[in-house]
Design a protein around this motif. Structure first.
Motif, PDB file in Angstrom:
ATOM      1  N   ARG A 154       2.143   3.714  -4.780  1.00 34.78           N
ATOM      2  CA  ARG A 154       1.446   3.386  -3.535  1.00 34.78           C
ATOM      3  C   ARG A 154       1.008   4.662  -2.834  1.00 34.78           C
ATOM      4  NH1 ARG A 154       4.951  -1.509  -0.716  1.00 34.78           N
ATOM      5  NH2 ARG A 154       4.650  -3.049  -2.377  1.00 34.78           N
ATOM      6  N   LEU A 155      -0.277   4.730  -2.526  1.00 36.25           N
ATOM      7  CA  LEU A 155      -0.833   5.904  -1.848  1.00 36.25           C
ATOM      8  C   LEU A 155      -1.081   5.555  -0.385  1.00 36.25           C
ATOM      9  CD1 LEU A 155      -3.322   7.004  -4.639  1.00 36.25           C
ATOM     10  CD2 LEU A 155      -1.016   7.841  -4.208  1.00 36.25           C
ATOM     11  N   TYR A 156      -0.335   6.202   0.499  1.00 35.05           N
ATOM     12  CA  TYR A 156      -0.374   5.847   1.911  1.00 35.05           C
ATOM     13  C   TYR A 156      -1.357   6.708   2.701  1.00 35.05           C
ATOM     14  CZ  TYR A 156       3.770   2.872   1.581  1.00 35.05           C
ATOM     15  OH  TYR A 156       4.645   1.867   1.268  1.00 35.05           O
ATOM     16  N   SER A 157      -1.722   6.167   3.866  1.00 33.29           N
ATOM     17  CA  SER A 157      -2.527   6.916   4.820  1.00 33.29           C
ATOM     18  C   SER A 157      -1.624   7.290   5.993  1.00 33.29           C
ATOM     19  CB  SER A 157      -3.687   6.057   5.325  1.00 33.29           C
ATOM     20  OG  SER A 157      -3.186   5.032   6.168  1.00 33.29           O
ATOM     21  N   ALA A 158      -2.239   7.800   7.034  1.00 32.22           N
ATOM     22  CA  ALA A 158      -1.491   8.116   8.251  1.00 32.22           C
ATOM     23  C   ALA A 158      -1.088   6.827   8.967  1.00 32.22           C
ATOM     24  CB  ALA A 158      -2.338   8.987   9.168  1.00 32.22           C
ATOM     25  N   GLU A 159      -0.183   6.951   9.922  1.00 34.48           N
ATOM     26  CA  GLU A 159       0.289   5.787  10.665  1.00 34.48           C
ATOM     27  C   GLU A 159      -0.681   5.406  11.784  1.00 34.48           C
ATOM     28  OE1 GLU A 159       5.139   6.261  10.236  1.00 34.48           O
ATOM     29  OE2 GLU A 159       4.161   6.706  12.139  1.00 34.48           O
ATOM     30  N   GLN A 160      -0.630   4.145  12.160  1.00 34.02           N
ATOM     31  CA  GLN A 160      -1.380   3.622  13.295  1.00 34.02           C
ATOM     32  C   GLN A 160      -0.412   2.818  14.153  1.00 34.02           C
ATOM     33  OE1 GLN A 160      -4.768   3.895  14.277  1.00 34.02           O
ATOM     34  NE2 GLN A 160      -3.956   2.942  16.116  1.00 34.02           N
TER      35      GLN A 160
ATOM     36  N   LEU B  13      -2.880   1.891  -1.012  1.00 32.94           N
ATOM     37  CA  LEU B  13      -3.494   1.275  -2.186  1.00 32.94           C
ATOM     38  C   LEU B  13      -2.397   1.058  -3.226  1.00 32.94           C
ATOM     39  CD1 LEU B  13      -6.072   2.377  -0.761  1.00 32.94           C
ATOM     40  CD2 LEU B  13      -7.048   2.666  -3.041  1.00 32.94           C
ATOM     41  N   ASP B  14      -2.280  -0.160  -3.680  1.00 39.33           N
ATOM     42  CA  ASP B  14      -1.267  -0.513  -4.665  1.00 39.33           C
ATOM     43  C   ASP B  14      -1.856  -0.337  -6.057  1.00 39.33           C
ATOM     44  OD1 ASP B  14       0.780  -1.478  -6.167  1.00 39.33           O
ATOM     45  OD2 ASP B  14       0.884  -3.448  -5.214  1.00 39.33           O
TER      46      ASP B  14
ATOM     47  N   PRO C 219      -8.520  -1.187  -5.865  1.00 36.68           N
ATOM     48  CA  PRO C 219      -8.281  -2.401  -5.071  1.00 36.68           C
ATOM     49  C   PRO C 219      -8.435  -2.148  -3.582  1.00 36.68           C
ATOM     50  CG  PRO C 219      -6.202  -1.412  -5.714  1.00 36.68           C
ATOM     51  CD  PRO C 219      -7.277  -0.623  -6.423  1.00 36.68           C
ATOM     52  N   ASP C 220      -8.564  -3.233  -2.826  1.00 40.52           N
ATOM     53  CA  ASP C 220      -8.589  -3.116  -1.372  1.00 40.52           C
ATOM     54  C   ASP C 220      -7.253  -2.560  -0.880  1.00 40.52           C
ATOM     55  OD1 ASP C 220     -11.105  -4.146  -1.192  1.00 40.52           O
ATOM     56  OD2 ASP C 220     -10.489  -6.155  -0.598  1.00 40.52           O
ATOM     57  N   PRO C 221      -7.278  -1.781   0.196  1.00 40.64           N
ATOM     58  CA  PRO C 221      -6.011  -1.336   0.781  1.00 40.64           C
ATOM     59  C   PRO C 221      -5.200  -2.526   1.297  1.00 40.64           C
ATOM     60  CG  PRO C 221      -7.850  -0.018   1.600  1.00 40.64           C
ATOM     61  CD  PRO C 221      -8.439  -1.186   0.876  1.00 40.64           C
ATOM     62  N   VAL C 222      -3.903  -2.339   1.354  1.00 40.40           N
ATOM     63  CA  VAL C 222      -2.994  -3.308   1.958  1.00 40.40           C
ATOM     64  C   VAL C 222      -2.410  -2.671   3.206  1.00 40.40           C
ATOM     65  CG1 VAL C 222      -0.848  -4.605   1.673  1.00 40.40           C
ATOM     66  CG2 VAL C 222      -2.422  -4.372  -0.246  1.00 40.40           C
TER      67      VAL C 222
ATOM     68  N   ILE D 155      -7.871   4.205   9.616  1.00 40.86           N
ATOM     69  CA  ILE D 155      -6.671   4.229   8.789  1.00 40.86           C
ATOM     70  C   ILE D 155      -6.983   3.769   7.365  1.00 40.86           C
ATOM     71  CG2 ILE D 155      -5.907   1.905   9.422  1.00 40.86           C
ATOM     72  CD1 ILE D 155      -3.073   2.847   9.332  1.00 40.86           C
ATOM     73  N   VAL D 156      -7.903   2.822   7.216  1.00 40.05           N
ATOM     74  CA  VAL D 156      -8.312   2.369   5.883  1.00 40.05           C
ATOM     75  C   VAL D 156      -9.066   3.484   5.165  1.00 40.05           C
ATOM     76  CG1 VAL D 156      -9.815   0.777   4.645  1.00 40.05           C
ATOM     77  CG2 VAL D 156      -8.309  -0.074   6.451  1.00 40.05           C
ATOM     78  N   ALA D 157      -9.942   4.176   5.892  1.00 41.24           N
ATOM     79  CA  ALA D 157     -10.690   5.288   5.288  1.00 41.24           C
ATOM     80  C   ALA D 157      -9.740   6.393   4.845  1.00 41.24           C
ATOM     81  CB  ALA D 157     -11.707   5.832   6.282  1.00 41.24           C
ATOM     82  N   ASN D 158      -8.695   6.650   5.632  1.00 39.90           N
ATOM     83  CA  ASN D 158      -7.714   7.666   5.251  1.00 39.90           C
ATOM     84  C   ASN D 158      -6.986   7.270   3.971  1.00 39.90           C
ATOM     85  OD1 ASN D 158      -8.311   9.304   7.420  1.00 39.90           O
ATOM     86  ND2 ASN D 158      -6.666   8.521   8.708  1.00 39.90           N
ATOM     87  N   ALA D 159      -6.643   5.984   3.868  1.00 36.65           N
ATOM     88  CA  ALA D 159      -5.953   5.506   2.664  1.00 36.65           C
ATOM     89  C   ALA D 159      -6.844   5.687   1.428  1.00 36.65           C
ATOM     90  CB  ALA D 159      -5.562   4.040   2.836  1.00 36.65           C
ATOM     91  N   ARG D 160      -8.109   5.358   1.572  1.00 37.70           N
ATOM     92  CA  ARG D 160      -9.032   5.511   0.440  1.00 37.70           C
ATOM     93  C   ARG D 160      -9.210   6.981   0.083  1.00 37.70           C
ATOM     94  NH1 ARG D 160     -14.107   1.327   1.351  1.00 37.70           N
ATOM     95  NH2 ARG D 160     -13.076  -0.541   0.533  1.00 37.70           N
ATOM     96  N   ASP D 161      -9.325   7.829   1.096  1.00 41.79           N
ATOM     97  CA  ASP D 161      -9.523   9.260   0.849  1.00 41.79           C
ATOM     98  C   ASP D 161      -8.324   9.854   0.119  1.00 41.79           C
ATOM     99  OD1 ASP D 161     -11.113  11.693   1.229  1.00 41.79           O
ATOM    100  OD2 ASP D 161      -9.495  12.316   2.574  1.00 41.79           O
ATOM    101  N   ASN D 162      -7.126   9.492   0.547  1.00 38.18           N
ATOM    102  CA  ASN D 162      -5.920   9.972  -0.126  1.00 38.18           C
ATOM    103  C   ASN D 162      -5.881   9.511  -1.579  1.00 38.18           C
ATOM    104  OD1 ASN D 162      -5.100  11.156   2.247  1.00 38.18           O
ATOM    105  ND2 ASN D 162      -3.646   9.550   2.795  1.00 38.18           N
TER     106      ASN D 162
END
Length: 237
Positions: free
Chosen positions: A57-63, A109-110, A132-135, A187-194
């Motif tokens: 799982r690739l995480y983004s920053a917190e919100q 992203l899983d 896949p779409d972020p969760v 936060i979704v964009a950060n997850a995708r970027d990571n």
């Protein structure tokens, strides 16, 4: 003398026949069949799937979001008579409850969702993956007990813990959709970027010359799946 000449002729003829009939070492090898090539590609895809899934799982920053749950109720009474059912509002029966919450989210992203069908390997040492779409994961949900409000008039019925839990669960489940669109998209964009950086680095390190990472079109951050079970289970009233 004649026997020697005949023997030499036989040897010469034998050598010539050997070179003429022996298979040539320069005969080109046949190209692999389409089935074999397809099998090789499937093996490559399987290796790519394993490599990508290792990223987990690739995480983004917190919100973080703040919400105040407000529950206001008034008791209703009724009585059944020969004339029908009579209903009325019970006097001095109002209850007012305020429960302030702080909810924290992360987007990830899983990679376990990646399969062979999401991968295309090019002949130019390129690879294309549809991610896949972020969760959205609710990582915590804390109640500010010092700011809670529980007011009730003299004839109000006591509210059970089950009643409060039910309304808190529903309200918390709606928090993600109530966050501003800009914050959700960020936060979704950060997850995708990571995910893009991590997966691209892994695949380039594995020998691919070009990595294309894509997502399905029309994704709405406000409608993404929210995993809240763990956080809700840890709420302390």
């Amino acid at each position: 003398m004649k026997n020697r000449i005949a023997a030499v002729v036989i040897i010469v003829v034998g050598v010539l026949l050997y070179f003429l009939l022996a298979p040539s070492s320069s005969t080109p090898k046949t190209a692999p069949s389409n089935e074999a090539a397809a099998e090789d590609r499937m093996m490559a895809k399987g290796e790519i799937v394993n490599l990508v899934r290792q990223q987990s799982r690739l995480y983004s920053a917190e919100q973080t979001a703040h919400k105040k749950i407000v529950l206001s109720t008034t008791e209703k009474d009724s009585i059944t008579t020969l004339m029908g059912t009579l209903k009325w509002t019970r006097p001095w029966s109002k209850s007012h409850i305020e429960i302030p919450l702080t909810v924290t989210f992360k987007a990830y992203l899983d990679m376990e969702k990646i399969g062979d069908d999401d991968i295309t390997v090019g002949l130019d040492s390129s690879v294309t993956i549809v991610l896949p779409d972020p969760v959205i994961e609710m990582t915590s949900c804390e109640i500010d007990h010092s700011s809670e409000v529980y007011d009730s008039q003299i004839f109000a019925s006591a509210k059970s813990q089950e009643f409060i839990n039910r309304h808190v669960t529903v309200a918390v489940g709606n928090v993600w959709g109530e966050i501003g669109r800009i914050s959700r998209d960020k936060i979704v964009a950060n997850a995708r970027d990571n995910a893009n950086k991590t997966i691209a680095a892994a695949l380039l390190g594995a020998g691919f010359k070009k990595v294309n990472l894509r997502y399905r079109s029309g994704m709405d951050a406000g409608r993404l799946t929210v995993d809240a079970d763990k956080a809700l289970g840890n709420i302390k009233y």
